[in-house]
Design a protein around this motif. Sequence first.
Motif, PDB file in Angstrom:
ATOM      1  N   ASN B  58      39.243 117.549  43.644  1.00 61.49           N
ATOM      2  CA  ASN B  58      38.346 117.007  44.554  1.00 61.49           C
ATOM      3  C   ASN B  58      38.879 115.826  45.039  1.00 61.49           C
ATOM      4  O   ASN B  58      38.730 115.398  46.152  1.00 61.49           O
ATOM      5  CB  ASN B  58      37.029 116.732  43.952  1.00 61.49           C
ATOM      6  CG  ASN B  58      36.332 118.285  43.849  1.00 61.49           C
ATOM      7  OD1 ASN B  58      36.766 119.118  44.664  1.00 61.49           O
ATOM      8  ND2 ASN B  58      35.260 118.213  42.910  1.00 61.49           N
ATOM      9  N   GLY B  62      39.781 114.821  48.891  1.00 59.00           N
ATOM     10  CA  GLY B  62      38.858 113.809  49.576  1.00 59.00           C
ATOM     11  C   GLY B  62      37.424 114.132  49.321  1.00 59.00           C
ATOM     12  O   GLY B  62      36.684 113.529  50.231  1.00 59.00           O
ATOM     13  N   GLU B  63      37.150 114.889  48.496  1.00 61.33           N
ATOM     14  CA  GLU B  63      35.550 115.200  48.432  1.00 61.33           C
ATOM     15  C   GLU B  63      34.770 113.833  48.040  1.00 61.33           C
ATOM     16  O   GLU B  63      33.786 113.611  48.561  1.00 61.33           O
ATOM     17  CB  GLU B  63      35.169 116.288  47.336  1.00 61.33           C
ATOM     18  CG  GLU B  63      36.036 117.429  47.541  1.00 61.33           C
ATOM     19  CD  GLU B  63      35.356 118.527  48.719  1.00 61.33           C
ATOM     20  OE1 GLU B  63      34.120 118.297  48.905  1.00 61.33           O
ATOM     21  OE2 GLU B  63      36.098 119.340  49.165  1.00 61.33           O
ATOM     22  N   PHE B  64      35.487 113.098  47.131  1.00 60.98           N
ATOM     23  CA  PHE B  64      34.873 111.725  46.817  1.00 60.98           C
ATOM     24  C   PHE B  64      36.176 110.855  46.667  1.00 60.98           C
ATOM     25  O   PHE B  64      37.306 111.583  46.295  1.00 60.98           O
ATOM     26  CB  PHE B  64      34.020 111.724  45.660  1.00 60.98           C
ATOM     27  CG  PHE B  64      34.337 112.720  44.523  1.00 60.98           C
ATOM     28  CD1 PHE B  64      35.310 112.537  43.567  1.00 60.98           C
ATOM     29  CD2 PHE B  64      33.686 113.902  44.321  1.00 60.98           C
ATOM     30  CE1 PHE B  64      35.683 113.414  42.716  1.00 60.98           C
ATOM     31  CE2 PHE B  64      34.061 114.849  43.609  1.00 60.98           C
ATOM     32  CZ  PHE B  64      34.932 114.506  42.530  1.00 60.98           C
ATOM     33  N   ALA B  83      37.803 113.659  54.124  1.00 63.09           N
ATOM     34  CA  ALA B  83      38.365 115.087  53.490  1.00 63.09           C
ATOM     35  C   ALA B  83      38.920 115.803  54.982  1.00 63.09           C
ATOM     36  O   ALA B  83      39.823 116.484  54.785  1.00 63.09           O
ATOM     37  CB  ALA B  83      37.228 115.885  53.043  1.00 63.09           C
ATOM     38  N   ARG B  84      38.125 115.863  55.895  1.00 62.06           N
ATOM     39  CA  ARG B  84      38.388 116.664  57.059  1.00 62.06           C
ATOM     40  C   ARG B  84      39.729 116.226  57.719  1.00 62.06           C
ATOM     41  O   ARG B  84      40.443 116.877  58.171  1.00 62.06           O
ATOM     42  CB  ARG B  84      37.107 116.613  58.038  1.00 62.06           C
ATOM     43  CG  ARG B  84      37.007 115.286  58.851  1.00 62.06           C
ATOM     44  CD  ARG B  84      35.855 115.348  59.790  1.00 62.06           C
ATOM     45  NE  ARG B  84      35.702 114.127  60.592  1.00 62.06           N
ATOM     46  CZ  ARG B  84      36.398 113.869  61.499  1.00 62.06           C
ATOM     47  NH1 ARG B  84      37.355 114.712  62.078  1.00 62.06           N
ATOM     48  NH2 ARG B  84      36.293 112.427  62.332  1.00 62.06           N
ATOM     49  N   ALA B  87      42.695 117.438  55.674  1.00 64.36           N
ATOM     50  CA  ALA B  87      42.812 118.995  55.951  1.00 64.36           C
ATOM     51  C   ALA B  87      43.816 118.916  57.072  1.00 64.36           C
ATOM     52  O   ALA B  87      44.575 119.740  57.230  1.00 64.36           O
ATOM     53  CB  ALA B  87      41.438 119.599  56.196  1.00 64.36           C
ATOM     54  N   ARG B  88      43.363 118.053  58.180  1.00 60.44           N
ATOM     55  CA  ARG B  88      44.114 118.285  59.310  1.00 60.44           C
ATOM     56  C   ARG B  88      45.603 117.704  59.375  1.00 60.44           C
ATOM     57  O   ARG B  88      46.642 117.968  60.008  1.00 60.44           O
ATOM     58  CB  ARG B  88      43.330 117.517  60.215  1.00 60.44           C
ATOM     59  CG  ARG B  88      42.222 118.137  60.692  1.00 60.44           C
ATOM     60  CD  ARG B  88      41.271 117.678  61.645  1.00 60.44           C
ATOM     61  NE  ARG B  88      41.853 118.297  63.156  1.00 60.44           N
ATOM     62  CZ  ARG B  88      41.221 117.950  64.163  1.00 60.44           C
ATOM     63  NH1 ARG B  88      40.151 117.149  64.224  1.00 60.44           N
ATOM     64  NH2 ARG B  88      41.593 118.570  65.217  1.00 60.44           N
ATOM     65  N   ARG B  93      42.542 124.146  50.529  1.00 59.10           N
ATOM     66  CA  ARG B  93      42.221 124.349  49.341  1.00 59.10           C
ATOM     67  C   ARG B  93      41.208 125.360  48.887  1.00 59.10           C
ATOM     68  O   ARG B  93      40.410 125.809  50.039  1.00 59.10           O
ATOM     69  CB  ARG B  93      41.784 123.039  48.633  1.00 59.10           C
ATOM     70  CG  ARG B  93      39.996 122.799  49.133  1.00 59.10           C
ATOM     71  CD  ARG B  93      39.524 121.710  48.621  1.00 59.10           C
ATOM     72  NE  ARG B  93      39.353 122.342  47.059  1.00 59.10           N
ATOM     73  CZ  ARG B  93      38.315 121.455  46.294  1.00 59.10           C
ATOM     74  NH1 ARG B  93      37.873 120.239  46.305  1.00 59.10           N
ATOM     75  NH2 ARG B  93      38.153 121.940  45.176  1.00 59.10           N
ATOM     76  N   SER B 113      38.773 128.804  59.657  1.00 63.63           N
ATOM     77  CA  SER B 113      39.956 128.155  58.937  1.00 63.63           C
ATOM     78  C   SER B 113      41.128 127.833  59.755  1.00 63.63           C
ATOM     79  O   SER B 113      41.730 126.901  59.769  1.00 63.63           O
ATOM     80  CB  SER B 113      40.460 129.151  58.001  1.00 63.63           C
ATOM     81  OG  SER B 113      41.476 128.163  56.901  1.00 63.63           O
ATOM     82  N   GLY B 116      39.754 125.008  62.522  1.00 63.64           N
ATOM     83  CA  GLY B 116      39.578 123.899  61.930  1.00 63.64           C
ATOM     84  C   GLY B 116      40.671 122.687  62.093  1.00 63.64           C
ATOM     85  O   GLY B 116      40.217 121.606  62.226  1.00 63.64           O
TER      86      GLY B 116
END
Lengths: 388, 261
Positions: B58, B62-64, B83-84, B87-88, B93, B113, B116
């Motif tokens: 996590n 980048g969840e926290f 987080a987003r 992902a880019r 994950r 997916s 995004g």
Amino acid sequence: MSAVANAAAAKRSGPDAVTIGGWALLAVVGVVLLIAPAIFDSYWVSQILTQALWLGIAAVSLTFLNRYGGMVSLAQVAIYGVAGFAMANVVHTLNSEGGLNLGWTPWLGVAFGIGVAVLVGLLFGAIASRSYGIYFLMITLALSLFVFYFFGQVTQLSGFGGVRSVSRPGLVGDTITHPTPLYYVCLGCSVAVYALLRYVVRTPFGVALQGVRDDPERMRSLGYNVPLHRTLAFTLGAFVAAIAGILSVWFDTQISPGSIDITQTIAVLIIAVIGGLSRLEGAWLGAIAYAVINYYARQHTPTLGLWLNPGRFATIIGIVFLLIVLLSPDGLIGIGGKIRRAIGRRYGGGGARPAESEEAGAGEQAEVPAAAGTPASGTRGGLNQRRA
Amino acid sequence: MAVAAERTETAEPILRLRGVGRRFGGLQAVDGVDLEIRPGERRALLGPNGAGKTTLFNLIAGEFPPTAGTIELFGEDVTETPARLRARLGMARTYQQSRVFVGLSVEDNIYLSVLGVQTGHVFPLRSAKRDAPLRAKARAAAAEVGLGGRLDSLVGELSHGERRQLAIGMARAAEPRLMMLDEPAAGLSRGERQILTELLLALPSDVTLLLIEHDMDVALRVAQWVTMMHDGRVVAEGTPAEIRANQTVHDLYLGSRYYDE
């Protein structure tokens, strides 16, 4: 959208798919609505059908946000009130009965009203977009009350007792003596809104919105800006509600703070719920039921001692709504699905009536997302537990 | 993206953690973790329950934010990056429980997916013409994980195993440079685990894989390098063979879980 994408969408048998039987039903309803002024008396056309059509547009903005965005918004009535007040203030009002009376042409007033409401929707959406579930509901309720009290207290904009005798475009004319033109305007707007929303939910934006509904955190980790998506969806909902707001002013010929009070907020919520939140069509179904019950309950509520009399018709409405929701959690649309499934079970077994059994399948599928309205919260809870 | 290719040549780590820690109230879930993962590497993260593996995931995703240390992804400091945006950058994950969109079809799930990580995906009215290649990519990814025949199925109707497959298909479809899988074999049957292992072994060599897995057969077959965690710390690192032979690892983990089973 190109033919390829349309074909792909038609092929998909998701919960939103309209079956052959569904199209047939839609066609029949469409024809009846088109010739309604010829078959129903003018009171029915005006007080039941016209009202149901614009109330349906208000309710479908809520149904759309809930069904595809997972947002139960109580601000839709406030937003249509903003559109209504904005238009009513800038156009000409006969005898200067309240409001600014700027004397703009009616169509300019429509554009202004919708524009202001969309901007307010964008702002409200941005404020509420980071909240979910009950918190989203409470924030939109607070915004709704804010709008109500704003217009209640700023009498420069709302007059004393509302902005009355709001001028209408020639197309609509005098709605009291000739209700038919407004009926067709409401019908046209309903069809346009329905088509727009059905189109949007199949665009990449609409699919992503449904992803946000199912699991916002997962969408974030896929690279989406979740609050922005929810804000834009809310703004689209505001645009739809604004159309209802314009129509409501034409229908009532006036708008007052009382038109957008908490009772009306609840009424639109009830319409969306009794119609059924799983399909957009449910909003108009609920609105028709609401208008019919409202009309007949006022007339036919019996006097039973001290606790029930025609002045307390709301009791009847309440009981009817309670029954519908208890019998079918998915509202009137859900009852339709149950009947079709029962028919499918009886006649669909031998394969002689493939159309019905196909519909039965669609009906069952429709319940899956309804039951899984907030799966994300459960998942999040699970993650938190493991972390601890 | 051009920057990344350059880095691959010099074999700079694709992911670098320096002294990463995370505290939840009184619990130090992750403590002073240093980790370097090179491009194309297959890394398994092992450890008993509560070792801090998922928390570490996590933090990387980048969840926290971490309460200590820095995280570098593809040579960029992403410690504060949401987080987003990570992902880019090219990171995908999966989760311990398959987090899929139950109200959408299999194809739409994978399509989301793919979509995004595209630029301008928010714009509501993208033309279908620009959309078709993305749809094709989604269908290809579905076929790759064995869901080619279930494109139109509502995900709410899929079995647990199929949802796991879908989760991996979604991670693959985004064409990430770093793929992080959290217990992909959890709850799968023997046969399904076999299919999963084949799938992971068949990943292109330019995809870096970070894997949390309790199933030793899967983990030690797929991974080239193993990091062992306990109580939020890294306690051992090495090849699968070294990890099997490590006495600390046996005492902590394999002794109770692997050999008794």
